[in-house]
Design a protein around this motif. Structure first.
Motif, PDB file in Angstrom:
ATOM      1  N   PHE A 199      50.924 -38.877 -11.483  1.00 57.20           N
ATOM      2  CA  PHE A 199      52.215 -38.207 -11.464  1.00 57.20           C
ATOM      3  C   PHE A 199      52.446 -37.464 -12.754  1.00 57.20           C
ATOM      4  CE2 PHE A 199      53.584 -40.083  -7.601  1.00 57.20           C
ATOM      5  CZ  PHE A 199      53.003 -41.334  -7.575  1.00 57.20           C
ATOM      6  N   TYR A 200      53.127 -36.331 -12.646  1.00 59.00           N
ATOM      7  CA  TYR A 200      53.404 -35.495 -13.808  1.00 59.00           C
ATOM      8  C   TYR A 200      54.844 -35.035 -13.761  1.00 59.00           C
ATOM      9  CZ  TYR A 200      48.371 -35.426 -13.896  1.00 59.00           C
ATOM     10  OH  TYR A 200      47.069 -35.814 -13.923  1.00 59.00           O
ATOM     11  N   GLY A 201      55.326 -34.548 -14.883  1.00 63.06           N
ATOM     12  CA  GLY A 201      56.707 -34.056 -14.932  1.00 63.06           C
ATOM     13  C   GLY A 201      57.626 -35.162 -15.394  1.00 63.06           C
ATOM     14  N   GLU A 202      58.809 -34.795 -15.826  1.00 67.03           N
ATOM     15  CA  GLU A 202      59.734 -35.784 -16.390  1.00 67.03           C
ATOM     16  C   GLU A 202      60.135 -36.862 -15.421  1.00 67.03           C
ATOM     17  OE1 GLU A 202      62.292 -33.385 -19.608  1.00 67.03           O
ATOM     18  OE2 GLU A 202      63.352 -34.804 -18.321  1.00 67.03           O
ATOM     19  N   ASN A 203      60.297 -36.496 -14.157  1.00 64.36           N
ATOM     20  CA  ASN A 203      60.692 -37.495 -13.166  1.00 64.36           C
ATOM     21  C   ASN A 203      59.525 -37.916 -12.293  1.00 64.36           C
ATOM     22  OD1 ASN A 203      63.396 -37.504 -13.899  1.00 64.36           O
ATOM     23  ND2 ASN A 203      63.744 -35.622 -12.732  1.00 64.36           N
ATOM     24  N   GLY A 204      58.324 -37.520 -12.692  1.00 69.52           N
ATOM     25  CA  GLY A 204      57.179 -37.878 -11.873  1.00 69.52           C
ATOM     26  C   GLY A 204      57.218 -37.225 -10.521  1.00 69.52           C
ATOM     27  N   ASP A 205      57.707 -35.963 -10.442  1.00 70.35           N
ATOM     28  CA  ASP A 205      57.790 -35.357  -9.111  1.00 70.35           C
ATOM     29  C   ASP A 205      56.532 -34.644  -8.678  1.00 70.35           C
ATOM     30  OD1 ASP A 205      59.869 -32.985 -10.658  1.00 70.35           O
ATOM     31  OD2 ASP A 205      60.102 -35.134 -10.855  1.00 70.35           O
ATOM     32  N   ILE A 206      55.630 -34.338  -9.632  1.00 70.99           N
ATOM     33  CA  ILE A 206      54.402 -33.649  -9.226  1.00 70.99           C
ATOM     34  C   ILE A 206      53.326 -34.702  -9.021  1.00 70.99           C
ATOM     35  CG2 ILE A 206      52.713 -31.919  -9.880  1.00 70.99           C
ATOM     36  CD1 ILE A 206      54.815 -30.737 -11.709  1.00 70.99           C
ATOM     37  N   MET A 207      52.697 -34.680  -7.847  1.00 71.30           N
ATOM     38  CA  MET A 207      51.725 -35.707  -7.486  1.00 71.30           C
ATOM     39  C   MET A 207      50.353 -35.086  -7.285  1.00 71.30           C
ATOM     40  SD  MET A 207      52.376 -38.419  -4.491  1.00 71.30           S
ATOM     41  CE  MET A 207      51.511 -37.762  -3.105  1.00 71.30           C
ATOM     42  N   LEU A 208      49.336 -35.632  -7.950  1.00 70.98           N
ATOM     43  CA  LEU A 208      47.976 -35.116  -7.784  1.00 70.98           C
ATOM     44  C   LEU A 208      47.063 -36.224  -7.310  1.00 70.98           C
ATOM     45  CD1 LEU A 208      47.122 -33.091 -11.010  1.00 70.98           C
ATOM     46  CD2 LEU A 208      47.890 -32.218  -8.849  1.00 70.98           C
ATOM     47  N   ALA A 209      46.090 -35.845  -6.493  1.00 75.35           N
ATOM     48  CA  ALA A 209      45.075 -36.814  -6.109  1.00 75.35           C
ATOM     49  C   ALA A 209      43.793 -36.472  -6.857  1.00 75.35           C
ATOM     50  CB  ALA A 209      44.824 -36.738  -4.609  1.00 75.35           C
ATOM     51  N   ASP A 210      43.022 -37.493  -7.218  1.00 79.06           N
ATOM     52  CA  ASP A 210      41.737 -37.281  -7.882  1.00 79.06           C
ATOM     53  C   ASP A 210      41.881 -36.459  -9.161  1.00 79.06           C
ATOM     54  OD1 ASP A 210      38.505 -35.782  -7.069  1.00 79.06           O
ATOM     55  OD2 ASP A 210      39.057 -37.432  -8.397  1.00 79.06           O
ATOM     56  N   ALA A 211      42.378 -37.094 -10.210  1.00 82.36           N
ATOM     57  CA  ALA A 211      42.570 -36.386 -11.465  1.00 82.36           C
ATOM     58  C   ALA A 211      41.277 -36.371 -12.264  1.00 82.36           C
ATOM     59  CB  ALA A 211      43.655 -37.098 -12.277  1.00 82.36           C
TER      60      ALA A 211
END
Lengths: 293, 275
Positions: A199-211
């Motif tokens: 998760f990324y962003g201040e509120n964890g709103d961006i979600m990535l798979a396989d970083a």
């Protein structure tokens, strides 16, 4: 003690800004995995998984030993993870880092605690002799997402492995060499696989798979879901980090269900190919010591 | 709640007489140790946990991100405090007396989880180049261990006066369905004890106060993916109840401190205390 190189402020700002605009550094979609390659070794029980530039190798071995005194009907099953400096300068031999502890705990919860391997089938003589199956997981190259790659390698290696055939007369156990009798596969109940989301962003709103490694170093939180293809969750681990909305975690679980089916199909396909390659001229059916049911 | 001889369906009561959404008896105290910067004692049913905070203290030398048996460190980098958590589980805490090795992987995982959860909740950017040490001691285990540890740590941090965004509260939730059944009539259960944890699939959920934001989610048992949402929703609701309780403990202590004259009445207090 050497530490891993932290991403520079420029890299951090660039990657984060790109994610805000909907772009990943390597151009993948947010839920797209890197190219996954699974290779099974010549020897039974060796699996080599390459996920992008991350490479892990799992090797299974078995020996006969005495069972634990408090569990006389179960065999012994151990998974050891080796993160050596070959993978990253932050790892030292015999000095477990937090990454290694968490990785080995996750693999253990996924494969051991979920009873993927039937331990009672490893018992030879109750209380005296049993098989001790040991999986050694070596991380050869670390470019992010060790958990998913490791779990896949461990599961593939265990399903590929064949232990020597045995016969029991009373208390006397005879173990046949591969020359005398064909080795038999382990008693496998279900195949769990892990999918990790970052998760990324201040509120964890961006979600990535396989970083990738760079994306992993910049994430604010991560969640690993382990499931099998029947949709049973074996474990969920969101160990701290920035708080994210509960709904995102439900979405992770749903996305993981689909991904695990793909992993499962890949492993089945590779195992079938390997079997066909070894079974030249249909001899395996002749060599097997099992009776027709 | 044994599934084989389940009496749950008859009266919808669990072994200890609770309904599905009732928490166990919660008891909390803060400032139990006057010598420490912050301390707390928390009981969730029969799970009893103590927490002692030392910090923020100056960094005594370089620290890396290694997991040592003395505690799991979350390095704060150059601009924030390091959060170090160490957990000691008493050998007398469970039914069988067992001496746990200090460097036990399960304990290390718990330490790392709590450290990471607190590091993102506390305002550690206010204390660069410092360390906040959190020591947790488990006196008695009866289920919901991780939840009790998180709640006790939150209370002790409030007592230590370390600023945070909101209370970090946690609770467990389980499901009466087995892992392979798809029954619709499966009820979620809240705040499980040891017996229920051994038999039912369950998860521990840590939320940020009364919001729905999840800081910690740990599920180590097999459960159908469709059950996950129900369990998370009930745990989130239970967490709201836990937050209310923790807030009450803090306020009562504050009230007591003012009435006993620890703080001079009217001395730079922004809030009105009704004494």
């Amino acid at each position: 003690m050497p530490r891993e190189v932290e991403p520079s402020l420029n890299e951090r700002a660039f990657v984060t800004q790109a994610l805000q605009e909907g772009q990943r550094i390597d151009g993948r979609a947010f839920d797209q995995f890197r190219s996954l390659d699974l290779r099974l070794g010549e020897q039974h029980g060796v699996a080599d998984v390459a996920l992008g530039k991350t490479r892990v190798l799992a090797k299974v071995s078995a020996e006969v030993t005495t069972p634990y005194s408090d569990r006389p009907f179960n065999g012994i099953f151990a998974i050891t993870t080796e993160l050596s400096p070959m993978a990253s300068p932050a790892f030292e031999v015999n000095r477990p880092t937090e990454t290694e502890v968490l990785l080995s705990r996750l693999i253990e919860k996924t494969v051991r605690r979920s009873n993927a391997l039937d331990l009672e089938s490893l018992c030879l003589v109750a209380g005296q002799k049993c098989w001790s199956v040991r999986v050694d997981l070596h991380v050869l190259s670390h470019d992010g997402n060790l958990i998913d790659a490791s779990c896949l390698a461990v599961v593939a290696a265990l399903r590929h492995f064949k232990k020597p055939d045995t016969s029991i007369e009373g208390d006397h156990v005879t173990i046949y060499t591969p020359a005398e009798r064909e080795p038999v596969p382990l008693s496998w109940l279900h195949s769990p696989f892990c999918v990790t989301f970052s998760f990324y962003g201040e509120n964890g709103d961006i979600m990535l798979a396989d970083a990738t490694l760079l994306e992993e170093q910049l994430r604010v939180s991560s969640c690993t879901v382990s499931l099998n293809k029947h949709g049973e969750i074996c474990q969920v681990a969101k160990l701290g980090g920035t708080a994210v909305e509960a709904i995102s975690l439900i979405q992770c679980a749903s996305a993981a269900v689909i991904k695990v089916k793909e992993f499962s199909a890949l492993v089945d396909e590779r195992l079938a190919d390997d079997l066909k390659r070894r079974d030249k001229g249909g001899l395996l059916a002749e060599l097997s010591a099992e009776n027709e049911r | 709640m044994p599934l084989d001889t389940s009496t749950y369906d008859l009266a919808l009561l669990r072994v200890d007489g609770r309904r599905w959404n009732e928490l166990r008896r919660l008891h909390g105290q803060i400032r139990t140790q006057a010598a420490a910067d912050g301390s707390s004692y928390l009981e969730m049913g029969n799970t009893k946990v103590m927490c002692v905070i030392a910090g923020p203290n100056e960094n005594a030398g370089k620290r890396g991100g290694t997991a040592s048996s003395s505690g799991s460190t979350v390095p704060g980098g150059s601009g924030a405090a390091d959060v170090v958590v160490s957990i000691v589980v008493g050998g007398f805490s469970s039914v069988d007396r067992r001496r746990r090795a200090r460097g036990d992987k399960r304990t290390q995982e718990l330490q790392a989880t709590i450290a990471k959860a607190l590091a993102s909740n506390l305002h550690i950017h206010l204390y660069p180049r410092s360390t906040i040490s959190i020591s947790l001691h488990v006196l008695s285990q009866d289920g919901s261990l991780l939840a009790a540890l998180i709640n006790a740590a939150t209370l002790a941090l409030v007592d230590a006066g370390i600023p945070m965004t909101d209370y970090l509260v946690a609770c467990t939730a389980g499901s009466t369905s087995t892992h392979s059944a798809g029954d619709e009539g499966a009820d979620p259960l809240v705040d499980l004890n040891t017996q229920e944890e051994q038999e039912l699939p369950f998860l521990t959920l840590g939320t940020l106060g009364a919001t729905d934001k999840v800081a910690v989610l740990v599920c180590e048992t097999r459960v159908q993916v469709s059950r996950l949402e129900g369990m998370m929703a009930s745990a989130a609701d239970a967490c709201k109840g836990v937050r209310k309780f923790l807030d009450q403990v803090v306020r009562e202590k504050g009230h007591k401190m003012v009435t006993e004259g620890t703080i001079e009445k009217g001395a730079k207090m922004a809030m009105d205390i009704d004494v």
